[in-house]
Write a protein that holds these residues in place. Structure first.
Motif, PDB file in Angstrom:
ATOM      1  N   LEU A   2       5.937   2.039   8.867  1.00 48.82           N
ATOM      2  CA  LEU A   2       6.917   2.777   9.687  1.00 48.82           C
ATOM      3  C   LEU A   2       7.943   3.539   8.858  1.00 48.82           C
ATOM      4  CD1 LEU A   2       7.480   0.280  12.631  1.00 48.82           C
ATOM      5  CD2 LEU A   2       6.179   2.417  12.639  1.00 48.82           C
ATOM      6  N   SER A   3       8.121   3.185   7.583  1.00 48.20           N
ATOM      7  CA  SER A   3       9.057   3.915   6.736  1.00 48.20           C
ATOM      8  C   SER A   3       8.545   5.320   6.426  1.00 48.20           C
ATOM      9  CB  SER A   3       9.326   3.159   5.426  1.00 48.20           C
ATOM     10  OG  SER A   3       8.188   3.192   4.586  1.00 48.20           O
ATOM     11  N   TRP A   4       7.259   5.593   6.692  1.00 47.80           N
ATOM     12  CA  TRP A   4       6.714   6.923   6.485  1.00 47.80           C
ATOM     13  C   TRP A   4       7.017   7.855   7.647  1.00 47.80           C
ATOM     14  CZ3 TRP A   4       1.336   4.470   5.412  1.00 47.80           C
ATOM     15  CH2 TRP A   4       1.356   3.809   4.185  1.00 47.80           C
ATOM     16  N   LYS A   5       7.480   7.282   8.752  1.00 54.01           N
ATOM     17  CA  LYS A   5       7.770   8.083   9.942  1.00 54.01           C
ATOM     18  C   LYS A   5       9.102   8.792   9.769  1.00 54.01           C
ATOM     19  CE  LYS A   5       7.886   7.803  14.913  1.00 54.01           C
ATOM     20  NZ  LYS A   5       7.678   6.966  16.090  1.00 54.01           N
ATOM     21  N   ARG A   6       9.116  10.050  10.115  1.00 51.54           N
ATOM     22  CA  ARG A   6      10.349  10.852  10.006  1.00 51.54           C
ATOM     23  C   ARG A   6      10.775  11.298  11.374  1.00 51.54           C
ATOM     24  NH1 ARG A   6      13.204  10.913   5.245  1.00 51.54           N
ATOM     25  NH2 ARG A   6      11.732  10.295   3.712  1.00 51.54           N
TER      26      ARG A   6
ATOM     27  N   MET B 299       0.850  -1.174   0.000  1.00 53.71           N
ATOM     28  CA  MET B 299       0.000   0.000   0.000  1.00 53.71           C
ATOM     29  C   MET B 299       0.894   1.234   0.000  1.00 53.71           C
ATOM     30  SD  MET B 299      -2.886   1.127   2.830  1.00 53.71           S
ATOM     31  CE  MET B 299      -4.175   0.146   2.138  1.00 53.71           C
ATOM     32  N   THR B 300       0.604   2.165  -0.888  1.00 53.20           N
ATOM     33  CA  THR B 300       1.379   3.403  -0.923  1.00 53.20           C
ATOM     34  C   THR B 300       0.836   4.377   0.115  1.00 53.20           C
ATOM     35  OG1 THR B 300      -0.042   4.552  -2.511  1.00 53.20           O
ATOM     36  CG2 THR B 300       1.710   3.117  -3.415  1.00 53.20           C
ATOM     37  N   ILE B 301       1.599   5.404   0.384  1.00 53.00           N
ATOM     38  CA  ILE B 301       1.156   6.418   1.341  1.00 53.00           C
ATOM     39  C   ILE B 301      -0.090   7.130   0.820  1.00 53.00           C
ATOM     40  CG2 ILE B 301       2.674   8.252   0.481  1.00 53.00           C
ATOM     41  CD1 ILE B 301       3.105   9.009   3.498  1.00 53.00           C
TER      42      ILE B 301
ATOM     43  N   ALA C 252       9.088  18.052  -0.925  1.00 52.74           N
ATOM     44  CA  ALA C 252       8.300  18.876   0.003  1.00 52.74           C
ATOM     45  C   ALA C 252       6.878  18.334   0.130  1.00 52.74           C
ATOM     46  CB  ALA C 252       8.279  20.322  -0.474  1.00 52.74           C
ATOM     47  N   TRP C 253       6.265  17.979  -0.983  1.00 54.17           N
ATOM     48  CA  TRP C 253       4.917  17.410  -0.933  1.00 54.17           C
ATOM     49  C   TRP C 253       4.931  16.074  -0.196  1.00 54.17           C
ATOM     50  CZ3 TRP C 253       0.460  19.732  -1.714  1.00 54.17           C
ATOM     51  CH2 TRP C 253       0.406  20.865  -2.529  1.00 54.17           C
ATOM     52  N   ARG C 254       5.946  15.260  -0.437  1.00 55.63           N
ATOM     53  CA  ARG C 254       6.035  13.958   0.224  1.00 55.63           C
ATOM     54  C   ARG C 254       6.123  14.130   1.738  1.00 55.63           C
ATOM     55  NH1 ARG C 254       5.929   8.251  -0.458  1.00 55.63           N
ATOM     56  NH2 ARG C 254       6.777   7.493   1.492  1.00 55.63           N
ATOM     57  N   ARG C 255       6.904  15.091   2.172  1.00 55.58           N
ATOM     58  CA  ARG C 255       7.010  15.360   3.612  1.00 55.58           C
ATOM     59  C   ARG C 255       5.649  15.735   4.196  1.00 55.58           C
ATOM     60  NH1 ARG C 255      11.862  15.199   6.630  1.00 55.58           N
ATOM     61  NH2 ARG C 255      10.320  15.917   8.106  1.00 55.58           N
ATOM     62  N   ALA C 256       4.878  16.509   3.445  1.00 55.09           N
ATOM     63  CA  ALA C 256       3.536  16.868   3.903  1.00 55.09           C
ATOM     64  C   ALA C 256       2.682  15.611   4.080  1.00 55.09           C
ATOM     65  CB  ALA C 256       2.876  17.836   2.922  1.00 55.09           C
ATOM     66  N   LEU C 257       2.766  14.670   3.132  1.00 58.15           N
ATOM     67  CA  LEU C 257       2.012  13.428   3.253  1.00 58.15           C
ATOM     68  C   LEU C 257       2.452  12.627   4.467  1.00 58.15           C
ATOM     69  CD1 LEU C 257       1.627  11.986  -0.364  1.00 58.15           C
ATOM     70  CD2 LEU C 257       0.164  13.583   0.873  1.00 58.15           C
TER      71      LEU C 257
ATOM     72  N   HIS D 197       3.575  13.778   7.243  1.00 61.66           N
ATOM     73  CA  HIS D 197       2.997  14.426   8.428  1.00 61.66           C
ATOM     74  C   HIS D 197       1.518  14.069   8.561  1.00 61.66           C
ATOM     75  CE1 HIS D 197       6.378  16.785   9.837  1.00 61.66           C
ATOM     76  NE2 HIS D 197       6.635  17.116   8.587  1.00 61.66           N
ATOM     77  N   LEU D 198       0.789  14.069   7.445  1.00 61.81           N
ATOM     78  CA  LEU D 198      -0.624  13.689   7.493  1.00 61.81           C
ATOM     79  C   LEU D 198      -0.779  12.241   7.934  1.00 61.81           C
ATOM     80  CD1 LEU D 198      -2.090  15.269   4.224  1.00 61.81           C
ATOM     81  CD2 LEU D 198      -2.314  16.113   6.575  1.00 61.81           C
TER      82      LEU D 198
END
Length: 99
Positions: A95-99, A1-3, A75-80, A82-83
């Protein structure tokens, strides 16, 4: 599943639950507006992704143009990310979406 898929699914759930939003939180209208704003961010990412891929696939006119495309996409990816963090407890959260 993608972000993007993950966020679209969560936003659909949030929209379905919007009718139960309490007046103290702005009520259903505010909840739907929140979902709409977040969907706008997801769509902004999708548009920028397509533009970035077009720029790269068609041969960027300059290194600066290529760098700009990647910077915008990042920049857009970082916004996603955060959402998506709002839904970190969801079993489909990656968990790879966590920064």
């Amino acid at each position: 599943m993608t972000i993007v898929e993950f966020l679209n699914a969560r936003l659909a759930e949030d929209e379905s639950a919007a009718h139960a939003a309490s007046p103290g939180t702005g009520g259903p209208e505010r909840a739907r507006a929140d979902v709409g704003a977040k969907r706008g961010i997801v769509e902004g990412y999708n548009e920028t992704y397509r533009e970035c891929m077009d720029t790269l696939n068609n041969g960027a006119q300059s290194a600066s143009e290529e760098d700009g495309a990647w910077s915008a996409l990042h920049a857009w990816r970082r916004a996603l990310e955060h959402l998506a963090a709002v839904y970190a407890a969801h079993p489909d959260y990656d968990l790879s979406w966590k920064r």
